[in-house]
Design a protein around this motif. Sequence first.
Motif, PDB file in Angstrom:
ATOM      1  N   VAL A  50       0.748  -1.055  -0.122  1.00 45.79           N
ATOM      2  CA  VAL A  50       0.143   0.041   0.404  1.00 45.79           C
ATOM      3  C   VAL A  50       1.003   1.330   0.194  1.00 45.79           C
ATOM      4  CG1 VAL A  50      -0.195   0.186   2.915  1.00 45.79           C
ATOM      5  CG2 VAL A  50      -1.996   0.971   1.201  1.00 45.79           C
ATOM      6  N   THR A  52       1.834   3.634  -3.641  1.00 51.35           N
ATOM      7  CA  THR A  52       2.420   3.382  -4.634  1.00 51.35           C
ATOM      8  C   THR A  52       3.236   4.880  -5.015  1.00 51.35           C
ATOM      9  OG1 THR A  52       0.530   3.451  -6.331  1.00 51.35           O
ATOM     10  CG2 THR A  52       1.391   1.308  -5.254  1.00 51.35           C
ATOM     11  N   GLY A  53       3.460   5.846  -4.426  1.00 55.82           N
ATOM     12  CA  GLY A  53       4.730   6.502  -4.826  1.00 55.82           C
ATOM     13  C   GLY A  53       5.935   5.862  -5.010  1.00 55.82           C
ATOM     14  N   GLY A  56       6.898   2.724  -3.283  1.00 51.36           N
ATOM     15  CA  GLY A  56       6.661   2.037  -3.232  1.00 51.36           C
ATOM     16  C   GLY A  56       6.921   1.292  -4.493  1.00 51.36           C
ATOM     17  N   ASP A  79      -3.286   2.376  -3.359  1.00 50.01           N
ATOM     18  CA  ASP A  79      -3.154   3.746  -2.843  1.00 50.01           C
ATOM     19  C   ASP A  79      -4.524   4.328  -3.260  1.00 50.01           C
ATOM     20  OD1 ASP A  79       0.065   5.472  -3.594  1.00 50.01           O
ATOM     21  OD2 ASP A  79      -2.342   6.910  -3.978  1.00 50.01           O
ATOM     22  N   ASN A  81      -4.529   7.148  -4.347  1.00 46.37           N
ATOM     23  CA  ASN A  81      -4.706   8.041  -5.570  1.00 46.37           C
ATOM     24  C   ASN A  81      -5.107   6.925  -7.114  1.00 46.37           C
ATOM     25  OD1 ASN A  81      -4.242   9.408  -7.683  1.00 46.37           O
ATOM     26  ND2 ASN A  81      -3.580  10.508  -7.239  1.00 46.37           N
ATOM     27  N   ARG A  84      -2.296   6.681  -9.661  1.00 45.99           N
ATOM     28  CA  ARG A  84      -1.281   6.649  -9.052  1.00 45.99           C
ATOM     29  C   ARG A  84      -1.205   5.127  -9.547  1.00 45.99           C
ATOM     30  NH1 ARG A  84      -0.312   9.914  -5.280  1.00 45.99           N
ATOM     31  NH2 ARG A  84       0.197  11.428  -6.585  1.00 45.99           N
ATOM     32  N   MET A 119       1.980   7.310   3.208  1.00 42.31           N
ATOM     33  CA  MET A 119       2.957   8.746   4.062  1.00 42.31           C
ATOM     34  C   MET A 119       3.148   8.526   5.113  1.00 42.31           C
ATOM     35  SD  MET A 119       0.436  11.977   2.439  1.00 42.31           S
ATOM     36  CE  MET A 119      -0.555  12.485   4.346  1.00 42.31           C
ATOM     37  N   TYR A 122       0.538   8.206   8.135  1.00 38.00           N
ATOM     38  CA  TYR A 122      -1.023   6.671   8.083  1.00 38.00           C
ATOM     39  C   TYR A 122      -0.031   5.382   7.990  1.00 38.00           C
ATOM     40  CZ  TYR A 122      -3.754  10.935   5.945  1.00 38.00           C
ATOM     41  OH  TYR A 122      -4.376  11.437   5.887  1.00 38.00           O
ATOM     42  N   ASN A 169      17.528   1.059   6.140  1.00 32.24           N
ATOM     43  CA  ASN A 169      17.698   0.669   5.574  1.00 32.24           C
ATOM     44  C   ASN A 169      18.985   1.339   5.506  1.00 32.24           C
ATOM     45  OD1 ASN A 169      16.431   2.967   5.065  1.00 32.24           O
ATOM     46  ND2 ASN A 169      17.125   3.297   2.973  1.00 32.24           N
ATOM     47  N   ARG A 211       7.539  19.365  -0.505  1.00 32.65           N
ATOM     48  CA  ARG A 211       6.149  18.023  -0.884  1.00 32.65           C
ATOM     49  C   ARG A 211       5.046  17.880   0.820  1.00 32.65           C
ATOM     50  NH1 ARG A 211      10.157  13.320  -1.043  1.00 32.65           N
ATOM     51  NH2 ARG A 211      12.056  15.182  -0.041  1.00 32.65           N
ATOM     52  N   ASP A 297      -6.310  13.923  -6.539  1.00 32.02           N
ATOM     53  CA  ASP A 297      -5.975  13.988  -5.658  1.00 32.02           C
ATOM     54  C   ASP A 297      -5.431  15.575  -5.381  1.00 32.02           C
ATOM     55  OD1 ASP A 297      -3.117  14.369  -6.092  1.00 32.02           O
ATOM     56  OD2 ASP A 297      -2.387  12.200  -4.758  1.00 32.02           O
TER      57      ASP A 297
HETATM   58  N1  LIG Z   1      14.151   4.283   3.940  1.00 34.33           N
HETATM   59  C1  LIG Z   1      14.663   5.313   2.892  1.00 34.33           C
HETATM   60  O1  LIG Z   1      15.424   5.559   2.349  1.00 34.33           O
HETATM   61  C2  LIG Z   1      13.083   6.306   2.181  1.00 34.33           C
HETATM   62  C3  LIG Z   1      12.989   7.146   1.462  1.00 34.33           C
HETATM   63  C4  LIG Z   1      11.902   7.228   0.331  1.00 34.33           C
HETATM   64  C5  LIG Z   1      10.549   7.455   1.268  1.00 34.33           C
HETATM   65  N2  LIG Z   1      11.176   6.803   1.887  1.00 34.33           N
HETATM   66  C6  LIG Z   1       9.689   6.405   2.736  1.00 34.33           C
HETATM   67  O2  LIG Z   1       8.888   6.112   2.020  1.00 34.33           O
HETATM   68  C7  LIG Z   1       7.106   6.302   2.607  1.00 34.33           C
HETATM   69  C8  LIG Z   1       6.438   7.113   1.089  1.00 34.33           C
HETATM   70  O3  LIG Z   1       8.064   7.812   0.293  1.00 34.33           O
HETATM   71  P1  LIG Z   1       7.508   8.210  -1.176  1.00 34.33           P
HETATM   72  O4  LIG Z   1       9.088   9.257  -0.903  1.00 34.33           O
HETATM   73  O5  LIG Z   1       7.231   7.003  -1.672  1.00 34.33           O
HETATM   74  O6  LIG Z   1       6.364   9.612  -1.284  1.00 34.33           O
HETATM   75  P2  LIG Z   1       5.263   9.505  -2.051  1.00 34.33           P
HETATM   76  O7  LIG Z   1       5.019  10.934  -1.772  1.00 34.33           O
HETATM   77  O8  LIG Z   1       5.872   9.418  -3.065  1.00 34.33           O
HETATM   78  O9  LIG Z   1       4.370   8.591  -2.452  1.00 34.33           O
HETATM   79  C9  LIG Z   1       3.106   8.334  -1.285  1.00 34.33           C
HETATM   80  C10 LIG Z   1       2.035   7.949  -1.641  1.00 34.33           C
HETATM   81  O10 LIG Z   1       1.049   7.481  -0.758  1.00 34.33           O
HETATM   82  C11 LIG Z   1       0.214   7.918  -1.577  1.00 34.33           C
HETATM   83  N3  LIG Z   1      -0.589   7.161   0.291  1.00 34.33           N
HETATM   84  C12 LIG Z   1      -0.986   8.492   0.569  1.00 34.33           C
HETATM   85  N4  LIG Z   1      -2.623   9.029   1.967  1.00 34.33           N
HETATM   86  C13 LIG Z   1      -2.644   7.442   1.856  1.00 34.33           C
HETATM   87  C14 LIG Z   1      -3.413   6.826   2.288  1.00 34.33           C
HETATM   88  N5  LIG Z   1      -3.876   6.836   3.690  1.00 34.33           N
HETATM   89  N6  LIG Z   1      -3.419   5.472   2.094  1.00 34.33           N
HETATM   90  C15 LIG Z   1      -3.262   4.936   0.767  1.00 34.33           C
HETATM   91  N7  LIG Z   1      -2.250   5.991  -0.299  1.00 34.33           N
HETATM   92  C16 LIG Z   1      -1.747   6.688   0.552  1.00 34.33           C
HETATM   93  C17 LIG Z   1       0.482   8.673  -2.017  1.00 34.33           C
HETATM   94  O11 LIG Z   1      -0.806   8.709  -2.616  1.00 34.33           O
HETATM   95  C18 LIG Z   1       1.364   8.334  -2.668  1.00 34.33           C
HETATM   96  O12 LIG Z   1       1.247   7.740  -4.164  1.00 34.33           O
HETATM   97  C19 LIG Z   1       7.816   7.371   3.383  1.00 34.33           C
HETATM   98  O13 LIG Z   1       7.111   7.348   4.390  1.00 34.33           O
HETATM   99  C20 LIG Z   1       9.256   8.029   3.921  1.00 34.33           C
HETATM  100  O14 LIG Z   1       9.122   8.496   5.033  1.00 34.33           O
HETATM  101  C21 LIG Z   1      12.069   5.893   2.874  1.00 34.33           C
END
Ligand SMILES: NC(=O)c1ccc[n+]([C@@H]2O[C@H](COP(=O)([O-])OP(=O)(O)OC[C@H]3O[C@@H](n4cnc5c(N)ncnc54)[C@H](O)[C@@H]3O)[C@@H](O)[C@H]2O)c1
Length: 452
Positions: A50, A52-53, A56, A79, A81, A84, A119, A122, A169, A211, A297
């Motif tokens: 869950v 797919t940003g 994911g 997701d 969205n 997406r 995000m 959540y 990581n 963001r 969105d």
């Molecule tokens: N470990 C790492 O190095 C690393 C790197 C990048 C991101 N992250 C983590 O990954 C997560 C995502 O980051 P990202 O950069 O992909 O952000 P992003 O904004 O690209 O993706 C977030 C996704 O969550 C979806 N979303 C938001 N609220 C939602 C809900 N209530 N139900 C379902 N989907 C929902 C959004 O539509 C979006 O597709 C974050 O928690 C971030 O901390 C970790």
Amino acid sequence: MDRLDKNISRREFIRHSTVSAAALGAAAMAGSYSALAAQQKIKKVRMALVGTGIRGSTTWGTELLKELGDYVEIVGLCDINPLRVEVANRWMGGKIPTFTDFDKMLDQTKPDRVMVTVMDCYHAQYVCRAMELGYDAMSEKPLCSTAEQAQQLIDTQKRTGRKLDVTFNARYGQAEMKVKELLLAGEIGDLYSVDYAEFLDLDHGASYFRRWHGIKHNSGTLLCHKASHHFDQLNWWIDSDPVEVVAYGRLNKYGSNSSIRHANCRPCPYKKQCELYYDMTTDKAFMELYAGCESADGYYRDGCLWRHDIDIPDTYSAQIKYKNGTLVTYSLNATVPFEGQLVVFNGSKGRIDLRNYNTQPWTVPYESELRLTRNFKGSELVKLERQAGEFFEHGGADSRIKQMIFKPGMPDPLGQLAGMRAGLMSSGIGIAAYTSIETGRRVKISELFNIA
Ligand SMILES: NC(=O)c1ccc[n+]([C@@H]2O[C@H](COP(=O)([O-])OP(=O)(O)OC[C@H]3O[C@@H](n4cnc5c(N)ncnc54)[C@H](O)[C@@H]3O)[C@@H](O)[C@H]2O)c1
């Protein structure tokens, strides 16, 4: 650690190239895994995801399948969205069932594991829901961003007995693992104190304020979102629990600190005047994953840095006291000209200096220097060997954590696998630190949640 692949050629290279070093490295790995998997008749882990940003759909999507496709399959994508989730599915080959309803995804796919990459605010909600419905979960960092979420996680896991991995990581960088080895070997004796300074530049650092991260409700400030990596590393290196935190924070550069602003960069009338104008249109993947999904969105990936509703600091300073007596001085600055970290460990027998620097734009890999100095015995550089492919994916850390999680029987001599407790202790420092900033007092981790 989330080095956003801003440079288009590099991102395209990683994602689509068939001849890149990364792809070759992954293919080589996949080849050997393939043979091993066949030999061991390994049953693939069926994972539903869950969120797919970018994280994911790439690290836990396309790249996971490319590297470990013999060990794991993705059986469902969800997701909020609806556009997406379809982009992500296309990137992964177009054959995975997609959902906007999480319960429905679990009910129809019955996965072995549920990966949560939504995000930050959540994460806890989806982890708890998965556990309630009888599934083991994995969560990106931070595990949670409020004290209430932390307690809900503790209570839910106690009640359901489900397993949780938190994908820290940053424990898997080569230099960071070497530090753990040196500490475990007692090279600097008893640890007295650690100084950790994090630098985020005007590209990567600024991007958090474009963001959703710039709103405290979403991210729990950079003390939860970003520093959750660093607080987890500290807890792991120090091998003790944080007890008390005091912190300060200030929004010096972004938000209301400008006389010009617009909703986002693409239609902005101040493109020429703005020192931090960002042109997302040159980035094909981002245009597809974000701009192409805005109609569902209203989320702008190129949001204005100067929005009045940005409510998190860009400059942080914190002191952390540990149960074993170790004292930590931590700082994070998201407004500086280059990226990197300085981490210094002072012990009874000597000192370790870790310096990760990048004086080039952050699309160029870090240079790491690790120095061990023994009291009265001189100083030496500890050898760090970069391997082919380590340029990518956080210096190879993402690849290592995926193997650790999905390959059966992986040894874990440094204790890198992290679960609920590690997630809570890392987020606990972040929550205590922002509470300290807001209230002006020292905050004990024990006031936030009851882990016993
Ligand atoms: N470990 C790492 O190095 C690393 C790197 C990048 C991101 N992250 C983590 O990954 C997560 C995502 O980051 P990202 O950069 O992909 O952000 P992003 O904004 O690209 O993706 C977030 C996704 O969550 C979806 N979303 C938001 N609220 C939602 C809900 N209530 N139900 C379902 N989907 C929902 C959004 O539509 C979006 O597709 C974050 O928690 C971030 O901390 C970790």
